[in-house]
Design an enzyme around this catalytic site. Structure first.
Site, short mmCIF file in Angstrom:
data_model
loop_
_atom_site.label_atom_id
_atom_site.label_comp_id
_atom_site.label_asym_id
_atom_site.label_seq_id
_atom_site.Cartn_x
_atom_site.Cartn_y
_atom_site.Cartn_z
N ARG A 327 74.96 51.06 132.58
CA ARG A 327 76.00 50.43 131.74
C ARG A 327 77.16 51.40 131.54
O ARG A 327 78.31 51.01 131.40
CB ARG A 327 75.39 50.00 130.40
CG ARG A 327 74.25 49.00 130.55
CD ARG A 327 73.55 48.74 129.23
NE ARG A 327 72.95 49.93 128.67
CZ ARG A 327 72.38 49.99 127.47
NH1 ARG A 327 72.32 48.91 126.71
NH2 ARG A 327 71.85 51.11 127.03
N ASP A 373 76.94 53.92 125.23
CA ASP A 373 77.88 54.13 124.13
C ASP A 373 78.86 55.27 124.38
O ASP A 373 79.88 55.37 123.69
CB ASP A 373 77.10 54.37 122.83
CG ASP A 373 76.26 53.17 122.45
OD1 ASP A 373 76.80 52.06 122.45
OD2 ASP A 373 75.06 53.34 122.19
N ARG A 399 74.75 41.36 122.58
CA ARG A 399 73.29 41.46 122.43
C ARG A 399 72.67 40.13 122.00
O ARG A 399 71.53 39.84 122.32
CB ARG A 399 72.98 42.59 121.44
CG ARG A 399 71.52 42.88 121.15
CD ARG A 399 70.64 43.11 122.38
NE ARG A 399 71.11 44.09 123.35
CZ ARG A 399 70.74 45.37 123.39
NH1 ARG A 399 69.88 45.82 122.51
NH2 ARG A 399 71.19 46.19 124.33
N ARG A 419 51.90 41.20 114.28
CA ARG A 419 51.13 41.82 113.20
C ARG A 419 50.34 43.00 113.74
O ARG A 419 49.12 42.93 113.91
CB ARG A 419 50.21 40.78 112.56
CG ARG A 419 49.43 41.22 111.29
CD ARG A 419 50.32 42.00 110.35
NE ARG A 419 49.65 42.24 109.08
CZ ARG A 419 49.19 43.44 108.72
NH1 ARG A 419 49.28 44.49 109.53
NH2 ARG A 419 48.66 43.59 107.52
#
Ligand code: HAX
Length: 443
Positions: A327, A373, A399, A419
């Site tokens: 990216r 980023d 996203r 859980r």
């Protein structure tokens, strides 16, 4: 039923027996084990989530439905004259695994346009925020306020079959995805660009071009938006934002609750907010240089200074990746074509040459390479979106496509309420044989 929904329904019908067989006939087979370090260390790497929408290989980076990012950008249909594909086409790919035709994308663009209407109370919620609020907090609240529109919620109360959960979730997800860019642009114009005012979308444009139009930005910002939303869409299911969305939705909370929660997770500086941290950090370096471009030695000193203060280098490292993030590379290629003389881009590029070696020398980070980023804020800055608090809102819009596609499939395949089990420190010490009073081994 739209063509996309019909196609999705057939894919779901074909897939369901696979999950049923795995559960029924192989449910007790071991696929992983858990170490003490993983229990204490954010469950790193434990194989305990299933998604077919994307897969993150540590060395190769992300694949959406089996396609690398360069393949996705090459194969998806594009608007005439555009460099980057339709975001709507990406949604089709994430949901079905198929590259859509031009006709299929065009039908989806019309469908998105029909779902764009936003009730007035959402604008009121946004307007009620003080102007120094963080845009991520506003975005999360705006999405949350839309919960009253949930189709899933209404149908669930009336008594819906489990087999139909995916359908109501598809309706909610597509409604929300169509609205997200409008909400994002409205927040931007309200906080930072009031002279641009509130621009209503143009129904002749695709999502990326419409976003640029509502932001008041000229070409190639339409392609920047398409690229940005597409590359941020999904990164398999274990990252904080995707996992939060999946976790919240696993209790059958509707997608408005789940998306608002995933936005809150993305707002942390170790995750999505890193893109604004990169810009803050680069500006600090630029100010220190007082107009002069730094030498390699000066760059090294700045990087070491950050590390010695006990801070991380924003935009570097990753929990899974062990090489340069594709990216990052996609955006770097875009920069080399469109803005190779941009001053901040030159800083980013110069840092790329020194940071990895320094992180290796420091010996802490498992991945010394840049992530998405490190590059994304610089592109926005170049095209005049200089308010870096806003960058994670853009990440959130992208996203949402991955998170919501995943939730639709979670519901289609009947994935369970999440859980996992926790243990106490006492229990851990007993399991491995440590005397907690004297911190010595007991066996
Ligand atoms: N600079 C300095 N130190 C770093 C580092 C960096 N960029 N990346 C990792 N480290 C340190 C960690 O802080 C950790 O130190 P301690 O042992 O003192 O706690 C050590 O190296 C080991 O960490 P790791 O196993 O390599 O990395 P984690 O899986 O724990 O964390 C992070 C992954 C992305 C959070 C981490 O690399 C980081 O903080 N990077 C900077 C922030 C950033 O760019 N985040 C965005 C990541 C991409 C993303 O999700 N975008 O949304």
């Amino acid at each position: 039923m739209s063509k996309l929904k019909e196609k999705l329904y057939n894919k779901i019908q074909n897939h369901r027996p696979r999950t049923t067989k795995l559960l029924k006939e192989h449910g007790d087979k071991v696929i992983d084990q858990v170490t003490v370090a993983q229990a204490l260390g954010g469950m790193r790497g434990i194989k305990s989530l299933v998604t077919d929408i994307s897969y993150l290989d540590p060395m190769e980076g992300i694949r959406y439905r089996g396609f690398t990012l360069p393949e996705v950008l090459e194969k998806l249909p594009k608007p005439e004259g555009a460099e980057m594909p339709y975001v709507e086409g990406l949604y089709h790919l994430l949901l079905t695994g198929d590259i859509p035709t031009q006709d299929e994308v065009e039908e989806l663009i019309i469908d998105f346009n029909n779902r764009r209407g936003i009730p007035k109370y959402v604008w009121d919620v946004i307007d009620s925020f003080p102007s120094d609020s963080h845009p991520m907090a506003i975005l999360s609240a705006a999405v949350m306020s839309l919960q009253r529109e949930s189709v899933f919620n209404v149908k669930y109360k009336k008594g819906m079959s489990k087999m139909d959960y995916w359908d109501a979730t598809y309706e909610d997800s597509t409604n929300l995805l169509a609205k997200m860019p409008l909400i994002g642009a409205y927040i931007y114009n309200k906080l930072y660009n009031p002279e641009n005012g509130h621009r209503y979308p143009d129904s002749t444009l695709d999502l990326g071009a419409n976003f640029a139009y509502m932001m008041g930005k000229d070409k190639p910002y339409d392609d920047v938006s398409r690229m940005y939303f597409i590359i941020h869409a999904d990164h398999e299911s274990g990252n904080v934002s995707a996992h939060t969305g999946h976790l919240v939705a696993s209790s059958l909370s509707d997608v408005y609750y789940a998306t608002s929660a995933m936005i809150n997770g993305l707002a942390g500086p170790l995750h999505g907010l890193a893109n604004q941290e990169v810009l803050r950090w680069l500006q600090g370096l630029k100010e220190r240089m007082g107009g002069k471009f730094p030498t390699e030695e000066e760059l090294k000193k700045y990087v070491w200074g950050t590390l010695k203060r006990g801070q991380v280098i924003p935009g570097y490292g990753h929990a899974v990746l062990r090489k340069t993030d594709p990216r990052y590379s996609v955006q770097r290629d875009f920069c080399l074509t469109h803005m190779k003389d941009d001053e901040l881009f030159k800083y980013v590029d110069a840092l790329y040459k020194v940071v990895p070696d320094i992180l290796v020398e420091q010996g802490k980070a498992k991945n010394p390479w840049p992530n998405v980023d490190a590059q994304s804020g610089v592109v926005q800055w170049h095209y005049g979106v200089k308010e870096f608090d806003f960058y994670t809102v853009l990440f959130s819009i992208g996203r949402s496509f991955g998170v919501l596609s995943n939730i639709i499939w979670d519901r289609a395949l009947g994935y369970s309420l999440e859980r996992p089990k926790s243990v106490t420190t006492d229990m851990l010490e007993k399991m491995v044989g440590v005397d907690k009073e004297n911190l010595i081994e007991t066996h």
